[in-house]
Design an enzyme around this catalytic site. Structure first.
Site, PDB file in Angstrom:
ATOM      1  N   CYS A  36       0.815  -1.211   0.000  1.00 34.42           N
ATOM      2  CA  CYS A  36       0.000   0.000   0.000  1.00 34.42           C
ATOM      3  C   CYS A  36       0.856   1.273   0.000  1.00 34.42           C
ATOM      4  CB  CYS A  36      -0.951  -0.040   1.192  1.00 34.42           C
ATOM      5  SG  CYS A  36      -2.324   1.108   1.012  1.00 34.42           S
TER       6      CYS A  36
ATOM      7  N   HIS B 114      -3.782  -5.314  -0.341  1.00 31.49           N
ATOM      8  CA  HIS B 114      -3.476  -5.877   0.971  1.00 31.49           C
ATOM      9  C   HIS B 114      -3.453  -7.401   0.995  1.00 31.49           C
ATOM     10  CE1 HIS B 114      -3.506  -2.065   3.214  1.00 31.49           C
ATOM     11  NE2 HIS B 114      -4.273  -1.695   2.201  1.00 31.49           N
TER      12      HIS B 114
ATOM     13  N   GLU C   2      -2.262  -9.197   3.186  1.00 36.02           N
ATOM     14  CA  GLU C   2      -2.553  -9.678   4.553  1.00 36.02           C
ATOM     15  C   GLU C   2      -4.057  -9.757   4.779  1.00 36.02           C
ATOM     16  OE1 GLU C   2      -1.914  -6.646   3.768  1.00 36.02           O
ATOM     17  OE2 GLU C   2      -3.026  -5.252   5.046  1.00 36.02           O
TER      18      GLU C   2
END
Ligand SMILES: Nc1ncnc2c1ncn2[C@@H]1O[C@H](COP(=O)(O)OP(=O)(O)O)[C@@H](O)[C@H]1O
Ligand SMILES: Nc1ncnc2c1ncn2[C@@H]1O[C@H](COP(=O)(O)OP(=O)(O)O)[C@@H](O)[C@H]1O
Ligand SMILES: [Mg+2]
Ligand SMILES: [Mg+2]
Lengths: 1109, 404
Positions: free
Chosen positions: B257, B355, B357
């Site tokens: 990001c 993202h 994650e």
């Protein structure tokens, strides 16, 4: 990856007749697939025995075979058409099973046909519970996935031991039965003996699967889509409001899932993707079901369907992501990122839809049709249809969905006091139709959310939402006045004007007046797949009491078509067919068509595909909701009018109210509709035209009914007024049964009178569909019923052209029909039912609307009746349509050339879905009460073969040899002699009960006497008939009911015989006329030469014959 | 009988007004109005530091259904400047729920508004672009709120890392055997990111955004990680200088990001503000190296500007190697990932705009963490063969690193 270039023709298999568990959602998916495949330039070959489908319209495929979906017939189609590929994942379980059978028979290999979509291996891996279990348990997901523990049992003893091991309750699933038939939940040994007993009997391999019960867990479904580059997306998550234990098809379901955190949702997502990969569904959609333990989040995978399913149709409508359409594209080799999302146009199909609204689906049941059936909801599906609603929140969507069901008792009501809290808490324990309303009553009666949760397992979040509804209801009831803020608040939670009126002790009209005066009206939002992140190109709207509307202004004049709502017995896909045709026809009027606007709430249908009309409003079909749509469209541009005569009784019932509100109705006027529907008025129409009708009267009390019956003479047909599908109808032979009926079946009052007709015995029933423009009558077709009058037109088989009528009779029918059309003032379609008795043609009823038979007639005669009707409603004349070529230049369905083919319609009954409380199937005798869910068509040069095909399509076919069993009522003994003799000559062994056998023997038929069920096995263990049927020693059962005992319950012997036949799928003929037809069918089959021919070919021939004659 | 909640007011920079009910804490707030389209994961969204100074509009109508639990937060607090929902839950339902969302927002003093036409608001932001907004449950005077909104600082040009970063370094130990050490610069890091690394045997040293080259080198990292975070990448000169220094030393890099935008700037590319950003968990991203599509979690208002003259499939040469676009968003072709290769085409570092994650969101992109560990593995092996030289080299370019 670009499209495959090695496929130039594809065979698509449909799903056949509408049955419980497999309805018109497969017409929707199949139609989408055909559209796509044609657009991709492939030659599309289609097999589907269901004439009421859009997909079997000749323009949707290059070669359309309305033939039985059996390996035998599909094999013939393959042999003839030599397709490169077979797409079987869009036609439900029927298509899938047929594909597997064709593969096992080596047909696919022999003709080099590639199965695209899901491979045989994938289908078996997904369907076989053992291999599926292994797959799930070996998935590479964080803290694993599991399936419910299960055991396979072959004997009752094994079952009893198994149940102890798994501990009660256990789920019983018979192997290899269609659609979970015979499965159920056993709470104790008695249940188990009953269900497993029936299950073992029902299973051809006498095998049942016992499964650990996880009843009460939260149930979810995910719709998954995969392409051949292994890109996978989740199209939609669906949460069942009714927890595990109620079939998803019978549950109220909600999209998106409402009570999962992201962690839990992502776990389901990971498992779903793992499953579709491991099972190996290379391309296309599949559906995966989960159970989640509300106490600890433990996840159990219930099952996966390696094909497009009922839920995929729901998911497509709920999200705007057209699963079947995309499935067809990826099957051709495209990858998801190459396929545009046609709602946003700019984004690809490789994303996951996100919703900024809530969707609720509610099931519609038909238990009133099967009074003897067990009405609790369990692991096999019993609903016959469903309604879907969209709202900006759950309460709005739920209340819209419930009123979409069109049942007075479906929507919540605060009119009556709720009743006793403890009693209600007991009654909500067992799931059944209408439970949610009792849940609301329990909450009203002061039960806490926890108490109701304990009793039902319904998630507390949903229960709190219902509590919220009750709070709002109280506010509305208690408020000194209906202030705008309160009114808006009620509307935002989905309260209808009617509900508000009930709460305020006034009328819906008054509430509407106030509401409009205060400017409290809904806005229309858009289903856009992306929660407004991108602009939507497709006007797919739903109403909500929010701030901003998204309806675009338009130039062209619009026609609003009202659909037919949820499928129900008596009003199904056939009506959707006509609505879709109206849309297609009016969009394409030569020289500037109309803007077509569809309003409907049935997620299974083609009409609610956003591709079908220029604009789609997914709304309940109530006066309130329709008026708001009309208002919105009138704001957007000119509205030519509303079409109410194609969607069946639902929109017809709205006609008057719409007109009273100043809405223009096109076609037959509400006044004319009244003339045909109201008994007295219609009687006068017939009088003026000098047409006979059975003597009849209207009674508001038993005494009146008795008086009328005495006057018109027994037998009489009694029924409540104003019903479609013959609800609550009965033939009574004497005063005692008349009294029985009045007491049992109806509360007769001046508001709800009972109609009493003289019942015409041994009459031939005729069904007519016609088109009238005020000048000229176009006779669509005259159908001759196989069964005598007294068997509902929707349940009896019929032939077109009529097989025993002469030109003179058809001429009289044409004259009568024209007289009725003129007398009533029809503009558009008219359906009339006649009974021909002793050379008099009696008028039974006239329906000033599209009928169930319009699609059948259209296909049998290659004439787009519904399209023409829509045009006539908007001012075109039959003459113009003939000139245009939409209707034949000369002649009509009443004067088909003698060489034209014979089409036979056969009804399909849902008897095998229902069980009596003691585990038997419900009786199969046909009557004036319509009970079929669907129909098939058989078409061929002669009646015999056409009938045989219809039987094959509906029930897997007539036997060509073996053993028949005959047992008929006395009144039928004379008439059965010749047909049975003929069957004996054709080589059948004949078994018969004593009485029947004696008559046969006297007439030179070698019939063997077999013991009655009630007599039990003989001294030397000779088996009685039911035992022999269950032992599969009988290939055809001929059993006509021995009269009807008062109270309507059939004689037990015949009943046991017929139910045994249903269990073993042995064809069971219950009328003499059916027997005669069957004999012709068997003759045709024995003479060999089964041929298949496409509708297109039949149509060309017909045009030829018309020209040459 | 339910008591009517306090009325609240939402006023956009361009004067459009929405009225609703107060939700969460009562009071006033201003921030940048953005909409998030995820149907699940509100708890992760609220606690994502990237939302600092932003008023988040949830397009999903029902928010709060599963309450607030102790496992799912992505940081120690709620970061959003304000919260806009349509139908907040009255009771939560989840076996993991500890408190209600409403209580949590009150406890953390987050001002919200409910009952507004969030779809209308979302369409407005889509058409007009992200803009400043104010919410108030203390006044009904929209002019007053509008004035406050217009005097609030815009997001463009905002340097916010300092406001969200950890004050002190801390270590997230590897779960299982330790295989690597990673220095992770906290520009607004989410809990799930170190967790994902730790799962793969990485000991994560989370460092404040103000850390110097020495601070980073002192943990002798096998790899460098830059996290997500709020603000305008054009203002993050310190972090960019730091990154350049470590790239010069050939430390394997992975950025998410904000860390992708900083990577871009360090490689000499520009960044720009998107009209209304990507915020959702359903975004299709194409991995250009494999041609595979992954469904990903997004939260970004800025993006990397690929030189308009250069086609996407052609690399640009930088002082550190050849830079390429590795991922693009299929919805709008926004650059979603970069990679840095040496002359033999071997990977030196990479970053993604989205993202991997997840939290909230799909796990499709988790493979990127493995890509990072295998990158560290390879480079470790290489460096092992030439320790001495690389050591001198590092001190040599050290000064250089600090000076620029
Ligand atoms: N082990 C079980 N315990 C309780 N209910 C179950 C169990 N398995 C299935 N059910 C219920 O039965 C329904 C039908 O089961 P399913 O496996 O989906 O069969 P079908 O192929 O008819 O959809 C499910 O929707 C679920 O509600
Ligand atoms: N007077 C009658 N004599 C014999 N059969 C009748 C008579 N009236 C109705 N029926 C039978 O009952 C069925 C249903 O009656 P109908 O008036 O068509 O009701 P519905 O509105 O349900 O179609 C008809 O299809 C016909 O078979
Ligand atoms: Mg199922
Ligand atoms: Mg009828």
């Amino acid at each position: 990856m670009p499209k495959r270039t090695d496929i130039s023709s594809v065979l698509v298999i449909g799903s056949g007749p509408i049955v419980i568990g497999q309805a018109c959602e497969f017409d929707y998916s199949g139609t989408q697939a055909c559209r796509v495949l044609k657009a991709e330039g492939l030659r599309v070959i289609l097999v589907n025995s269901n004439p009421a489908t859009i997909m079997t319209d000749p323009e949707f495929a290059d070669a359309t075979y309305v033939e039985p979906i059996t390996p035998e017939f599909v094999g013939k189609v393959i042999e003839k058409e030599r397709p490169d590929a077979l797409l079987a994942t869009l036609g439900g379980q029927t298509a899938l099973n047929t594909a597997v059978a064709l593969d096992e028979a080596g047909v696919l290999e022999k003709y080099g046909v590639e199965l695209i979509g899901a491979s045989i291996e994938a289908i078996q891996a997904g369907e076989n519970r053992e291999s599926f279990k292994r797959i799930v348990e070996s998935l590479p997901v964080a803290d694993g996935a599991e399936v419910a523990r299960s055991l396979i049992c072959h004997t009752m003893d094994e079952c009893l031991e198994g149940a102890v091991e798994l501990s009660y309750p256990v789920v019983v699933r018979p192997s290899f039965t269609m659609g979970g038939a015979g499965s159920g939940m056993a709470y104790d040994e008695n249940d188990l003996r009953r269900i497993a007993g029936a299950g073992l009997a029902a299973s051809p391999t006498t095998e049942v699967l016992l499964e650990e019960s996880i009843i009460g867990w939260k149930e979810y479904e995910l719709e998954v889509m995969r392409d051949r580059a292994d890109n996978v997306v989740i199209v939609c998550s669906i949460e069942n409001l009714d927890p595990m234990g109620v079939h998803t098809g019978d549950s109220i379901t909600v999209a998106p899932a409402m009570t999962l955190t992201d962690r839990e949702y992502q776990k389901l997502r990971d498992i779903a993707i793992g499953v579709i990969r491991a099972v190996g569904v290379d391309t296309g959609g599949c559906n995966i079901q989960f159970a989640v333990n509300p106490d600890d989040g433990r996840v159990v995978v219930i099952e996966m369907n390696p094909r497009v399913s009922r839920s995929s149709a729901l998911a497509s409508k709920a999200t705007g992501f057209p699963i079947a359409k995309i499935a067809a594209r990826v099957a051709l080799g495209y990858t998801l990122d190459e396929i545009p999302n046609d709602i946003t146009a700019e984004t690809p199909a490789s994303f996951e839809p996100t919703l900024d609204y809530v969707v609720v689906k509610a099931p519609r049941f038909a238990f009133e049709k099967f009074p003897h059936a067990e009405a609790t909801l369990t692991t096999h599906m019993k609903s016959v249809g469903e309604a879907m609603a969209i709202g900006r929140n759950f309460t709005e969507a739920l209340q819209k969905a419930l009123r979409s069901l069109e049942r007075p008792d479906a929507a919540f009501s605060w009119a009556a006091p709720p009743g006793d809290r403890h009693d209600l808490l007991q009654r909500v324990r067992v799931p059944h139709d209408g439970r949610l309303r009792l849940v609301m009553d329990a909450l009203r009666a002061g039960a806490s959310v926890d108490e109701v949760f304990a009793a039902t397992g319904i998630d507390p979040w949903f229960l709190d939402q219902m509590l919220l509804l009750d709070e709002v209801a109280r506010e509305v009831a208690d408020a000194p006045e209906l202030a705008p803020a309160l009114l808006r608040r009620a509307k935002r939670h989905g309260f209808s004007d009617q509900q508000i009126a009930d709460l305020r002790g006034t009328s819906a009209d008054v509430v509407r007046g106030v509401r409009w005066a205060l400017g409290v009206r809904p806005v229309f939002k858009t289903v856009d797949t992306c929660a407004a992140e991108f602009a939507a190109r497709t006007p797919y709207h739903y109403s909500s009491y929010d701030e901003e509307t998204e309806v675009e202004p338009r130039e062209r004049s619009a026609v609003i078509i009202l659909g037919s709502g949820p499928n129900r017995i008596g009003q199904g896909i056939e009506f959707d067919y006509s609505c879709v045709h109206a849309s297609l026809a009016l969009g394409a009027v030569p020289g500037g068509g109309f803007e077509t606007v569809m309003v409907n709430c049935n997620p299974e249908t083609v009409s609610t595909d956003y591709d079908t009309s220029d604009r789609l409003y997914f709304e309940p079909l109530t006066l309130e909701d329709v008026l708001e749509v009309v208002h919105a469209e009138q704001q957007a541009g000119p509205v030519a009018g509303v079409i109410v005569q194609l969607g069946g009784q639902t929109p017809l019932g709205l006609a008057q109210g719409l007109q009273d509100a100043g809405v223009p109705i096109v076609g037959t006027s509400p006044q004319a509709i009244h003339l045909a529907e109201e008994r007295g008025a219609f009687g006068r129409v017939l009088q003026q035209a000098g047409l006979p009708a059975p003597k009849h009267g209207t009674a508001t009390s038993f005494d009146e009914a008795k008086a009328i019956a005495d006057e018109v003479g027994y037998p009489v047909l009694v029924r409540p007024s104003y019903v479609l599908g013959g609800r609550g109808m009965e033939i009574v032979y004497d005063e005692e049964s008349l009294e029985g009926y009045i007491v049992r079946a109806t509360e007769v009052t001046p508001e709800h009178p009972v109609l009493v007709d003289h019942f015409l015995d041994d009459a031939v029933e005729l069904d007519v569909d016609a088109l009238y423009d005020g000048e000229e009558l176009f006779l669509g077709g005259v159908m001759e019923h196989i069964e005598e009058a007294g068997v509902h037109s929707g349940d009896s088989a019929c032939a077109l052209p009529p097989i025993t009528l002469g030109a003179e009779e058809v001429g009289r029918i044409r004259a009568s029909t024209e007289a009725i059309a003129r007398g009533v003032g029809v503009r558009g379609l008219l359906n009339v039912q006649y009974a021909l008795a002793s050379d008099t043609i009696y008028v039974l009823e006239a329906n000033p609307r599209a009928s169930r038979t319009v699609p059948f007639v259209s296909k049998a005669t290659a004439t787009p009746l519904a399209k023409a009707a829509a045009r006539v409603m908007l001012g075109a004349t039959v003459k113009e349509l003939r000139a245009e070529g939409m209707l034949p230049a000369v002649g009509d369905g009443g004067d088909l050339p003698p060489t034209s083919p014979i089409a036979v319609k056969e009804a399909v009954m849902p008897f095998n879905r229902f069980r009596t409380p003691d585990g038997k199937t419900v009786d199969t005798v046909l009557g004036p009460e319509m009970r079929s869910t669907g129909e098939v068509m058989g078409i061929d040069a002669g009646f015999g073969m056409a009938f045989a095909k219809a039987q094959a399509a509906a029930y897997g076919g007539l036997p060509t040899g073996g053993c028949i069993f005959v047992s008929v009522a006395n009144r039928d003994k004379r008439h059965m002699i010749f047909p049975v003799k003929r069957l004996a000559d054709l080589g059948f062994e004949v078994l018969a009960t004593a009485g029947t056998a004696r008559v046969l023997q006297r007439n030179g038929v070698a019939a063997t006497v077999v013991r009655k069920h009630s007599e039990g096995a003989g001294p030397d263990g000779e088996p009685e008939i039911v035992a022999r049927i269950l032992a599969e020693e009988v290939d055809l059962v001929i059993n006509t009911p021995h009269g009807v005992t008062s109270g309507g319950s059939p004689r037990v012997d015949g009943y046991d015989i017929r139910t045994a036949a249903v269990m073993r799928d042995v064809p069971c003929i219950t009328t003499i006329q059916g027997l005669a037809a069957a004999v012709q069918g068997i003759e045709a089959l024995q003479s060999g030469a089964l041929g298949v021919r496409s509708l297109q070919a039949w149509a060309d021939a017909l045009v030829e014959q018309r020209r040459s004659s | 009988m339910t008591t009517r909640p306090t009325p609240a007011l939402l006023v956009l920079e361009d004067g459009r007004i929405f009225r609703g009910d107060s939700f969460g804490a009562e009071g006033d707030t201003v921030g940048e109005a953005v909409f998030a389209t995820g149907m699940t994961g509100y708890q992760e969204t609220l606690t994502d530091p990237s939302y600092h100074r932003q008023v988040v509009v949830m397009t999903a109508p029902h928010i709060g259904n599963t309450g607030i639990n102790d496992e799912d937060p992505e940081s120690g607090r709620v970061w959003v400047a304000g919260y806009v929902v349509r139908d907040p839950a009255r009771v939560p339902s989840s076996w993991r729920s500890r408190r209600t969302l409403d209580d949590e927002l009150r406890a953390q003093g987050v001002v919200g508004i409910s009952g507004v036409d969030t779809r209308a608001l979302t369409r407005h932001l889509r058409e007009r672009g992200a803009m400043r907004v104010g919410i108030s449950s203390t006044t009904t005077d929209s002019a007053e709120v509008l004035a406050r909104v217009q005097s609030a600082p815009p997001m463009a040009g905002a340097d916010l890392s300092g406001e969200v970063t950890a004050s002190e370094p801390y270590v997230v130990p590897a779960s299982g055997a330790k295989r690597f050490t990673v220095a992770a610069l906290d520009l607004g890091i989410k809990t799930m990111t170190p967790a994902q690394l730790a799962r793969r045997g990485v000991e994560v040293h989370v460092l404040p955004s103000t850390s110097t080259l020495e601070d980073v080198l002192s943990v002798s990292p096998d790899g460098l990680f830059f996290s997500n975070g709020p603000g305008d990448p054009a203002t993050a000169d310190h972090a960019i200088g730091l990154l350049e220094g470590l790239l010069a030393r050939g430390v394997p890099y992975f950025g998410i990001c904000f860390g992708n935008q900083l990577f871009g700037r360090a490689l000499g590319l520009g960044t720009y503000k998107l009209k209304y950003g990507h915020r959702g968990i359903n975004q299709p991203v194409l991995d250009r190296s494999t041609g595979k599509v992954e469904v990903t979690s997004h939260n970004h208002g800025f993006a990397v500007q690929w030189p308009t003259a250069v086609p996407l499939d052609v690399g640009v040469s930088t002082p550190y190697g050849r830079a390429e676009v590795s991922h693009v968003c299929l919805n709008d072709d926004v650059v979603e990932g970069l990679r840095l290769l040496d002359d033999d085409g071997e990977l030196l570092g990479f970053s993604v705009q989205y993202h991997p994650e997840a939290a909230a969101g799909p796990h499709d992109a988790a493979y990127l963490f493995d890509r990072f560990t295998s990158l560290m593995e390879r480079r470790g092996a290489e460096r092992g063969t030439s320790r001495a030289s690389s050591a001198t080299e590092s001190t040599a370019s050290n000064t250089e690193g600090v000076s620029n």
